[in-house]
Design a protein around this motif. Structure first.
Motif, PDB file in Angstrom:
ATOM      1  N   MET A 125       0.779  -1.347  -0.234  1.00  0.00           N
ATOM      2  CA  MET A 125      -0.131  -0.524  -0.041  1.00  0.00           C
ATOM      3  C   MET A 125       1.130   1.296   0.072  1.00  0.00           C
ATOM      4  SD  MET A 125      -2.701   1.267   2.584  1.00  0.00           S
ATOM      5  CE  MET A 125      -3.967  -0.349   2.234  1.00  0.00           C
ATOM      6  N   LYS A 126       0.643   2.475  -0.936  1.00  0.00           N
ATOM      7  CA  LYS A 126       1.362   3.440  -0.782  1.00  0.00           C
ATOM      8  C   LYS A 126       0.781   4.142  -0.108  1.00  0.00           C
ATOM      9  CE  LYS A 126       4.000   2.194  -5.067  1.00  0.00           C
ATOM     10  NZ  LYS A 126       5.000   2.634  -5.189  1.00  0.00           N
ATOM     11  N   ARG A 127       1.961   5.013   0.493  1.00  0.00           N
ATOM     12  CA  ARG A 127       0.951   6.215   1.235  1.00  0.00           C
ATOM     13  C   ARG A 127       0.296   7.323   0.641  1.00  0.00           C
ATOM     14  NH1 ARG A 127       4.042   6.209   5.651  1.00  0.00           N
ATOM     15  NH2 ARG A 127       6.384   4.899   5.577  1.00  0.00           N
ATOM     16  N   ILE A 128       0.575   7.396  -1.151  1.00  0.00           N
ATOM     17  CA  ILE A 128      -0.002   9.012  -1.795  1.00  0.00           C
ATOM     18  C   ILE A 128      -0.572   7.533  -2.879  1.00  0.00           C
ATOM     19  CG2 ILE A 128      -0.190  10.415  -3.166  1.00  0.00           C
ATOM     20  CD1 ILE A 128       1.506  11.743  -1.671  1.00  0.00           C
ATOM     21  N   GLN A 129      -2.596   7.559  -2.710  1.00  0.00           N
ATOM     22  CA  GLN A 129      -2.871   6.819  -4.166  1.00  0.00           C
ATOM     23  C   GLN A 129      -3.717   7.497  -4.846  1.00  0.00           C
ATOM     24  OE1 GLN A 129      -5.144   4.183  -1.350  1.00  0.00           O
ATOM     25  NE2 GLN A 129      -3.602   2.732  -0.951  1.00  0.00           N
ATOM     26  N   LYS A 130      -4.368   6.620  -5.696  1.00  0.00           N
ATOM     27  CA  LYS A 130      -4.923   7.867  -6.913  1.00  0.00           C
ATOM     28  C   LYS A 130      -6.595   7.875  -6.021  1.00  0.00           C
ATOM     29  CE  LYS A 130      -7.675   7.178 -11.564  1.00  0.00           C
ATOM     30  NZ  LYS A 130      -7.398   5.499 -12.287  1.00  0.00           N
ATOM     31  N   GLY A 131      -6.555   9.284  -6.684  1.00  0.00           N
ATOM     32  CA  GLY A 131      -8.491   9.826  -6.049  1.00  0.00           C
ATOM     33  C   GLY A 131      -7.716  10.294  -4.635  1.00  0.00           C
ATOM     34  N   ASP A 132      -6.294  10.550  -4.188  1.00  0.00           N
ATOM     35  CA  ASP A 132      -6.181  11.777  -2.891  1.00  0.00           C
ATOM     36  C   ASP A 132      -6.660  12.912  -2.925  1.00  0.00           C
ATOM     37  OD1 ASP A 132      -5.952   9.587  -1.367  1.00  0.00           O
ATOM     38  OD2 ASP A 132      -3.873   8.814  -1.573  1.00  0.00           O
ATOM     39  N   GLU A 133      -6.211  13.910  -2.395  1.00  0.00           N
ATOM     40  CA  GLU A 133      -6.088  15.000  -2.794  1.00  0.00           C
ATOM     41  C   GLU A 133      -4.777  15.656  -1.504  1.00  0.00           C
ATOM     42  OE1 GLU A 133      -8.216  19.144  -1.629  1.00  0.00           O
ATOM     43  OE2 GLU A 133      -8.925  17.783  -0.843  1.00  0.00           O
ATOM     44  N   VAL A 134      -4.389  16.545  -3.201  1.00  0.00           N
ATOM     45  CA  VAL A 134      -2.852  16.570  -2.058  1.00  0.00           C
ATOM     46  C   VAL A 134      -1.972  18.172  -2.476  1.00  0.00           C
ATOM     47  CG1 VAL A 134      -1.206  14.306  -3.150  1.00  0.00           C
ATOM     48  CG2 VAL A 134      -1.316  16.022  -4.672  1.00  0.00           C
ATOM     49  N   ILE A 135      -1.486  18.037  -1.399  1.00  0.00           N
ATOM     50  CA  ILE A 135      -0.891  19.927  -2.032  1.00  0.00           C
ATOM     51  C   ILE A 135       0.358  19.904  -2.172  1.00  0.00           C
ATOM     52  CG2 ILE A 135      -0.581  19.799   0.597  1.00  0.00           C
ATOM     53  CD1 ILE A 135      -1.780  22.641   1.043  1.00  0.00           C
ATOM     54  N   VAL A 136       1.424  20.639  -2.601  1.00  0.00           N
ATOM     55  CA  VAL A 136       2.287  20.492  -3.270  1.00  0.00           C
ATOM     56  C   VAL A 136       2.770  21.895  -2.876  1.00  0.00           C
ATOM     57  CG1 VAL A 136       3.735  21.708  -5.628  1.00  0.00           C
ATOM     58  CG2 VAL A 136       1.443  20.752  -5.518  1.00  0.00           C
ATOM     59  N   ILE A 137       4.119  21.075  -1.761  1.00  0.00           N
ATOM     60  CA  ILE A 137       4.761  21.788  -1.129  1.00  0.00           C
ATOM     61  C   ILE A 137       6.224  22.710  -1.356  1.00  0.00           C
ATOM     62  CG2 ILE A 137       3.819  20.491   1.138  1.00  0.00           C
ATOM     63  CD1 ILE A 137       6.807  18.849   1.000  1.00  0.00           C
ATOM     64  N   THR A 138       6.412  22.078  -2.208  1.00  0.00           N
ATOM     65  CA  THR A 138       7.859  22.649  -2.831  1.00  0.00           C
ATOM     66  C   THR A 138       7.641  22.380  -4.666  1.00  0.00           C
ATOM     67  OG1 THR A 138      10.151  22.668  -2.772  1.00  0.00           O
ATOM     68  CG2 THR A 138       9.048  20.542  -2.715  1.00  0.00           C
ATOM     69  N   GLY A 139       8.797  23.099  -5.330  1.00  0.00           N
ATOM     70  CA  GLY A 139       9.151  23.354  -6.897  1.00  0.00           C
ATOM     71  C   GLY A 139       8.639  24.053  -7.390  1.00  0.00           C
ATOM     72  N   LYS A 140       7.864  24.776  -8.475  1.00  0.00           N
ATOM     73  CA  LYS A 140       7.240  25.823  -9.100  1.00  0.00           C
ATOM     74  C   LYS A 140       6.765  27.121  -8.138  1.00  0.00           C
ATOM     75  CE  LYS A 140       7.208  24.053 -13.682  1.00  0.00           C
ATOM     76  NZ  LYS A 140       6.751  23.463 -15.318  1.00  0.00           N
ATOM     77  N   ALA A 141       6.986  27.889  -8.751  1.00  0.00           N
ATOM     78  CA  ALA A 141       6.432  29.286  -8.192  1.00  0.00           C
ATOM     79  C   ALA A 141       5.034  29.210  -7.740  1.00  0.00           C
ATOM     80  CB  ALA A 141       6.998  30.715  -8.275  1.00  0.00           C
ATOM     81  N   GLU A 142       4.374  28.661  -9.152  1.00  0.00           N
ATOM     82  CA  GLU A 142       3.352  29.079  -9.804  1.00  0.00           C
ATOM     83  C   GLU A 142       2.338  27.633  -8.963  1.00  0.00           C
ATOM     84  OE1 GLU A 142       4.502  26.766 -13.378  1.00  0.00           O
ATOM     85  OE2 GLU A 142       5.023  29.105 -12.465  1.00  0.00           O
ATOM     86  N   ASN A 143       3.471  26.501  -8.886  1.00  0.00           N
ATOM     87  CA  ASN A 143       2.347  25.004  -8.005  1.00  0.00           C
ATOM     88  C   ASN A 143       2.760  24.848  -6.471  1.00  0.00           C
ATOM     89  OD1 ASN A 143       1.827  24.176 -10.577  1.00  0.00           O
ATOM     90  ND2 ASN A 143       3.595  23.434 -11.155  1.00  0.00           N
ATOM     91  N   LYS A 144       3.355  26.420  -6.372  1.00  0.00           N
ATOM     92  CA  LYS A 144       3.804  25.672  -4.800  1.00  0.00           C
ATOM     93  C   LYS A 144       2.266  26.370  -3.784  1.00  0.00           C
ATOM     94  CE  LYS A 144       7.026  27.177  -1.112  1.00  0.00           C
ATOM     95  NZ  LYS A 144       8.107  27.312  -0.541  1.00  0.00           N
ATOM     96  N   GLY A 145       1.911  25.185  -3.112  1.00  0.00           N
ATOM     97  CA  GLY A 145       0.641  25.444  -2.415  1.00  0.00           C
ATOM     98  C   GLY A 145      -0.497  25.305  -2.805  1.00  0.00           C
ATOM     99  N   GLN A 146      -0.437  24.895  -4.079  1.00  0.00           N
ATOM    100  CA  GLN A 146      -2.035  24.281  -4.693  1.00  0.00           C
ATOM    101  C   GLN A 146      -2.322  23.256  -3.901  1.00  0.00           C
ATOM    102  OE1 GLN A 146      -3.786  26.582  -7.012  1.00  0.00           O
ATOM    103  NE2 GLN A 146      -2.000  28.812  -6.434  1.00  0.00           N
ATOM    104  N   ARG A 147      -3.617  23.166  -4.133  1.00  0.00           N
ATOM    105  CA  ARG A 147      -4.170  21.735  -4.006  1.00  0.00           C
ATOM    106  C   ARG A 147      -4.739  21.472  -5.187  1.00  0.00           C
ATOM    107  NH1 ARG A 147      -8.147  23.533   0.610  1.00  0.00           N
ATOM    108  NH2 ARG A 147      -8.900  23.000  -1.230  1.00  0.00           N
TER     109      ARG A 147
END
Length: 104
Positions: free
Chosen positions: A1-23
């Motif tokens: 079982m993976k920690r993150i699976q298909k259908g989960d809602e996630v938040i981007v914590i790091t990366g491109k400025a326009e993606n950071k903080g997006q869900r």
């Protein structure tokens, strides 16, 4: 079982400025990457193929994000949260580390 699976809602914590903080919702889980709906958009140039009915041009599509750059979104706290596992009655399920609530 993976920690993150298909259908989960996630938040981007790091990366491109326009993606950071997006869900967004996970569309697909690859080995160590995830594709999140509407995030990390890239332009793909497509050649026309009349036999397959494909029009040419520039298409926008989601690119993979490394799994370490996203966290599972906890609606109760309104933040990203770490994921742990618990076993009860021989069944393994995921929990949020901060409050111990069951995910699935």
């Amino acid at each position: 079982m993976k920690r993150i699976q298909k259908g989960d809602e996630v938040i981007v914590i790091t990366g491109k400025a326009e993606n950071k903080g997006q869900r967004g919702v996970v569309l697909k889980v690859l080995n160590d990457k995830v594709i999140v709906e509407g995030l990390n958009m890239v332009a793909k140039h497509v050649k026309p193929n009349p036999q397959l009915g494909v029009e040419g041009g520039i298409q926008r599509k989601e690119a993979p994000i490394h799994i370490s750059n996203v966290m599972l979104y906890n609606a109760a706290s309104g933040k990203g949260d770490r994921v742990g596992f618990k076993i009860e009655d021989g069944k393994r399920f995921r929990i949020f580390k901060s409050d111990g609530k069951r995910i699935d």
